[in-house]
Design an enzyme around this catalytic site. Structure first.
Site, short mmCIF file in Angstrom:
data_model
loop_
_atom_site.label_atom_id
_atom_site.label_comp_id
_atom_site.label_asym_id
_atom_site.label_seq_id
_atom_site.Cartn_x
_atom_site.Cartn_y
_atom_site.Cartn_z
N GLU A 122 52.22 40.06 -60.80
CA GLU A 122 51.61 40.63 -60.79
C GLU A 122 49.74 40.14 -61.36
O GLU A 122 49.64 40.99 -62.48
CB GLU A 122 51.93 41.89 -61.52
CG GLU A 122 52.59 42.25 -61.09
CD GLU A 122 53.65 44.18 -61.76
OE1 GLU A 122 53.36 44.53 -62.32
OE2 GLU A 122 53.46 45.53 -60.14
N GLU A 145 61.69 42.31 -56.79
CA GLU A 145 62.13 43.21 -57.60
C GLU A 145 62.45 44.61 -56.66
O GLU A 145 61.98 44.95 -56.63
CB GLU A 145 61.38 43.18 -58.89
CG GLU A 145 60.21 42.36 -60.15
CD GLU A 145 59.63 42.96 -60.77
OE1 GLU A 145 59.39 43.98 -60.47
OE2 GLU A 145 58.75 41.92 -61.29
C1 GAL Z 1 56.84 45.16 -61.98
C2 GAL Z 1 56.94 44.61 -63.16
C3 GAL Z 1 57.74 44.47 -63.83
C4 GAL Z 1 57.92 45.07 -64.92
C5 GAL Z 1 58.63 46.32 -64.09
C6 GAL Z 1 58.14 46.99 -63.97
O1 GAL Z 1 55.82 45.88 -61.39
O2 GAL Z 1 56.71 43.02 -62.87
O3 GAL Z 1 57.13 43.20 -64.72
O4 GAL Z 1 57.28 46.03 -64.92
O5 GAL Z 1 58.26 46.70 -62.71
O6 GAL Z 1 60.21 47.99 -65.08
#
Ligand code: GAL
Length: 966
Positions: A421, A491
């Site tokens: 990010e 993620e």
């Molecule tokens: C993503 C980010 C993580 C964490 C997650 C939400 O956007 O890369 O670091 O913030 O969201 O828990």
């Protein structure tokens, strides 16, 4: 960006450059013969409120730190000193200081650290070679002096930095002084979603560097899957020899050698012990032969496309923060392996190097991520983003190099990730170019650029199922470059609180479409901080000015590393063997990428009404990856008519492995054989009105309201319709696509404050019928609810019929009845705390989190039924329940139901912010639910899939109550 014009001794803090004085980065290794001295332990410590509050005189020899405090190194000072050294701050992406790069606040907590050390007796003479001091991790910026000499300064919190100190060492009384600033220009590059925790949080070590010692070396060990040959070449700054006894290898550095080898993979992590021998030292090597390639649009290792079943791992310990000892790191790896996880993204920084050793040893694919995130710039549409500003590029390149050079000898690493990010920009491209040039044997990952200009994979986070399917079908469009790339979700499955929901549905897609190569659940562990009053603290609990609450508690394991139901679900969803049953046969499929099934033993068992009556072994051939076999199951044993029967098949480890003992369950499946009969009750008793009561069979009711009072000798607080659940973090989240937030919709409608208007109580010849309308104040919508009670003289049946009235535009949180078993003092009668059921278990399950729920007979205490989500919320429901016994009652359902039992009400659970708010009362509250709304992952990502919505529709369900005999 403006820069300070008056030069000062503290300019380095706000300097965008990576620092000065440190040695070039190199591989992190432990020499077998060069001496080392750990400088960990108690250090003297002085905290100042600003960077420039104190001069440098503390670094001089002879300085007397009288009046200074002490801290433990490695450690974060805000987690020591019981608040005297400041407190942790949690923000997700907001910078907790004005965005004014590269400037940081004048209030800049600065910790001066002092340590005096002698060289051990056996330390080589100072004339023999040199020495370096290595810092493995310091947040966020440090300046270092040894014996009064300024060695330099550095940034890059989770990266190693070394300084040459041989010329400064003395046999006794060496003074190491380290000044650490919480905020620095580097903080702008370290905006990861986690606690801000300053300090020297990883080890400090003095390393002897004998004359002729290896400086840096790069182990290149590839594998040719066509010939079965491994090729090894160790490039070393200092010439030497490379020995691998098991392969008869004894070759000069820089020379290639080929041998027949067993390859390394996450499934079979074959490492060959070797040695790099230079004139001055011997270095143990652990060599894994594997070739990572982007081929046919797929990520292939050793010629095969792999499927990531991964997790994102932050380093976390509830007392120590990001200071992890080896045992804790090993625990993480063992837990991952035992839960079928095969990959880790080291979100969002290179982990402690020992963790990577464990990944090599036990077998996990690693995406090693650089210590880089500038997420807070999103608040200003990425203006001034350091990754798109050439002045910062040297710092970015330094970070990339420090990651790659430190970690390059780990076979487990298949991807280098540029960071997380950080938007898009030239700095990222520069990093990717440098990495590709330095290490062509691995691929480059970054999620933030959907055009994939710099990457070898199309990576996204939290894309919903429909979009993932489009990508799988290659219908997502995008740039030409992107269309050629494989896809991963770096993620997904946000594991905050109860959930994640819908991961089985993702896995189906990953397994269906070749282009989809799996993903990484967000995230591994809840970052709760042990707290004397709150149990575990989260954002806001330390009085932070800005914070993001419990968004930092979104892991598959609780802070004490107990698996949460999400991990159990994930283990089931990604299991490497699948079972499908039909007609006396079971189809077994090997879903590993490399391994055959020879390491597993198989068992079948046969359950009658949830109890195993026969079991045996199943002989399964050593199927190759992707192969299936149909195997005949034995003749089912005889059983009583009307009982429900099913097969359960399990795959277990056939022998002890490094990560789990023999008989550890790797995969399982269940399939029904004979369906059971539903509970039936032929009404024969008639309701009788007495003075203040109505009696029906074994039950008494309130004469006026028709509310149930007793069943036999058991006092009951009337079961009545209930639709509320203590909203989960996912209910409280905003769905990405629709922008809807269900908890707000529900609360606005008033579903948490439903009123029950009694419409009528009628005594029919063989039924007591109570009619109500259940509705919230201020709204026209309601649920017309009829409770029909019947009895056969000894048992009591309740049939609930619900008819929605008015315009319902939102799903219901749940639909069921709540009853209370009151005035039971569990200290007198502990049996009330024991719950036994036939249905799904042993853990909780909701419509889209029920893959791991196994039908059987289970029992637990009421306490064990609770899932301790750090922020209390709906939890603990067991699904597909046929019958349940608790508090002296037996409850059978038609259809199957779900139940939860708690010593507090839903309202108390809903109001609690920490587990310590929940105080057990005298009533045992029991929810008997016809259905629940799904869970989804809207706390970050998509909401509940339509098929798991609980729509407000006409429904009917019943329960048969009886007193448990004996
Ligand atoms: C993503 C980010 C993580 C964490 C997650 C939400 O956007 O890369 O670091 O913030 O969201 O828990």
């Amino acid at each position: 960006m403006s820069f300070r014009t008056t030069p000062s001794a503290f300019d380095y803090v706000e300097d965008v450059s990576p620092g000065s004085g440190a040695l070039p980065p190199r591989a992190w290794y432990a020499s077998s013969d060069a001496k080392t001295l750990s400088l960990d332990g108690t250090w003297r410590f002085r905290l100042s409120a600003t960077a420039d509050a104190e001069d440098e005189s503390f670094a001089e020899e002879g300085y007397d730190p009288a009046g200074w405090a002490e801290v433990t190194v490695p450690g974060h000072w805000v987690l020591q000193g019981e608040g005297a050294f400041g407190l942790p701050i949690y923000t997700n992406h907001l910078y907790p200081f004005p965005v004014d790069p590269p400037h940081v606040p004048t209030e800049n907590p600065t910790g001066d650290h002092l340590r005096v050390f002698d060289l051990p007796e056996d330390w080589p003479a100072l004339s023999e070679g040199g020495a370096v001091i290595r810092f493995d991790g310091v947040e966020s910026c440090a300046r270092v002096w040894l014996n009064g000499t300024d060695l330099g300064d550095f940034k890059g919190s989770r990266l190693a930095h070394e300084f040459a100190v041989g010329h400064l060492l003395k046999p006794k009384g060496n003074v190491l002084a380290v000044r650490v600033h919480q905020w620095s220009a580097g903080s702008y590059l370290e905006d990861q979603d986690q606690w801000w925790l300053p300090g020297i949080f990883r080890e400090v070590t003095l390393l002897h560097r004998p004359a002729g010692s290896a400086l840096d070396f790069f182990v290149h060990a590839s594998y040719d899957h066509l010939t079965g040959e491994g090729t090894l070449r160790v490039d070393s700054d200092v010439d030497g020899r490379v020995l691998v006894p098991a392969l008869d290898i004894d070759v000069a550095t820089g020379e290639s050698v080929t041998a027949l080898v067993a390859p390394w993979s996450a499934e079979s992590p074959r490492l060959y012990d070797g040695e790099l021998v230079t004139e001055g030292e011997r270095i143990p090597l652990r060599i894994g032969f594997r070739t990572v390639a982007l081929e046919d649009g797929l990520i292939k290792v050793n010629g095969k496309a792999i499927l990531f079943k991964g997790v994102n791992r932050h380093e976390w310990h509830p007392e120590k923060g990001r200071t992890l000892d080896l045992a804790t790191m090993r625990e993480d790896v063992l837990l991952m392996k035992r839960h079928n996880i095969n990959a880790v993204r080291t979100s969002h920084y290179p982990p402690h190097p020992a963790f990577l050793d464990l990944c090599d040893e036990y077998g996990l694919w690693v995406v090693d991520e650089c210590d880089l995130e500038t997420h807070g710039f999103t608040e200003q549409e990425w203006r001034d983003n350091p990754v798109d500003d050439d002045r910062w590029t040297p710092a970015l390149l330094d970070r990339a190099a420090r990651m790659v050079e430190r970690d390059k000898n780990h076979p487990s690493i298949v991807f280098w990730s540029l960071g997380n990010e950080a938007g898009t920009g030239r700095g990222l491209t520069a990093m990717a170019e440098w990495i590709h040039g330095r290490d062509a044997s691995r691929l480059v990952h970054y999620e933030g650029d959907w055009n994939c200009r710099d990457t070898d994979v199309y990576s996204r986070m939290y894309a919903d199922h429909a979009e993932v399917e489009q990508i799988g079908k290659e219908l997502d469009g995008g740039t030409l470059g992107r269309r050629k790339l494989p896809f991963i979700q770096c993620e997904y499955g946000h594991a905050m609180g109860n959930g994640p929901g819908g991961i089985a549905d993702y896995q189906e897609l990953f397994e269906k479409y070749e282009r989809l190569q799996g993903g990484f659940i967000w995230e591994w562990i809840d970052h709760g901080v042990t707290h004397p009053e709150l149990g575990y603290a989260y954002g806001g609990d330390f009085g932070e000015e800005l914070h993001d609450g419990n968004f930092v508690c979104d892991g598959l394991i609780f802070p004490d590393r107990t698996p949460s139901p999400g991990l159990v679900e994930y283990k089931k969803v990604i299991e490497p063997v699948s079972f499908e049953g039909s007609d006396g046969t079971v189809r077994v499929t090997n879903k590993y990428d490399f391994a055959d099934l020879s390491a597993l033993a198989f068992e079948w068992s046969y359950q009658v009404d949830g109890e195993t009556v026969e079991a045996g072994t199943l002989s399964v051939p050593a199927l190759a990856p992707g192969e299936s076999a149909d195997l005949k199951l034995p003749e089912p044993p005889a059983h009583v008519d009307g009982s429900e029967t099913r097969w359960t098949v399990r795959a277990l480890l056939a022998a002890d492995t490094a990560w789990a003992p023999k008989d550890h369950v790797v995969a399982w499946g269940q399939f029904p054989a004979v369906a059971g009969v539903r509970p039936s009750l032929v009404p024969s008793a008639s309701p009788v009105r007495e003075e203040r009561l109505i009696t029906l069979g074994p039950a008494t009711f309130d004469g006026r309201t028709g509310a149930l009072r007793t069943v036999g000798g058991v006092a009951v607080e009337n079961p009545r319709l209930d639709v509320w659940r203590a909203t989960t973090d996912n209910d409280d989240g905003t769905e990405w696509k629709s922008g809807l937030r269900y908890s707000t919709l529900w609360r606005t409608l008033g579903l948490h404050r439903m009123r029950h208007r009694l419409v009528g109580v009628e005594l029919e010849s063989q039924a007591l019928v109570v009619r109500t309308r259940v509705a919230p104040a201020a709204r026209e919508v309601g649920l017309a609810t009829e409770y029909r009670w019947t009895s056969d003289g000894s048992r009591l049946k309740l049939t609930v019929s619900v008819t929605p009235e008015g315009q319902w535009t939102v799903p219901l949180p749940r639909l069921g009845v709540r009853l209370g078993l009151s005035a039971v003092d569990s200290s007198v009668d502990s049996s009330v705390d024991e719950v036994t059921w036939f249905g799904g278990g042993p853990g909780e399950a909701y419509p889209d989190t029920r893959a791991a729920s196994e039908v059987g007979r289970w029992s637990a205490t009421v306490e064990e039924l609770q899932t301790p989500y750090l922020r209390p919320q709906e939890n603990g429901a067991r699904a597909d329940v046929r019958w349940l016994e608790l508090g002296g009652l037996r409850i059978e359902g038609d259809p199957e139901f779900s139940f939860a039992a708690r010593r507090w009400t839903t309202e108390q659970l809903d109001a609690a912010t920490h587990l310590t708010d929940l105080v057990a009362g005298e009533t045992l509250w029991v929810n008997l639910d016809h259905r629940h709304h799904g869970i989804g992952t809207a706390s970050c990502g998509p909401g509940v899939l339509p098929q798991y919505h609980l729509l407000a529709e006409p429904a009917e369900f019943s329960f048969v109550f009886s007193e448990v005999s004996g």
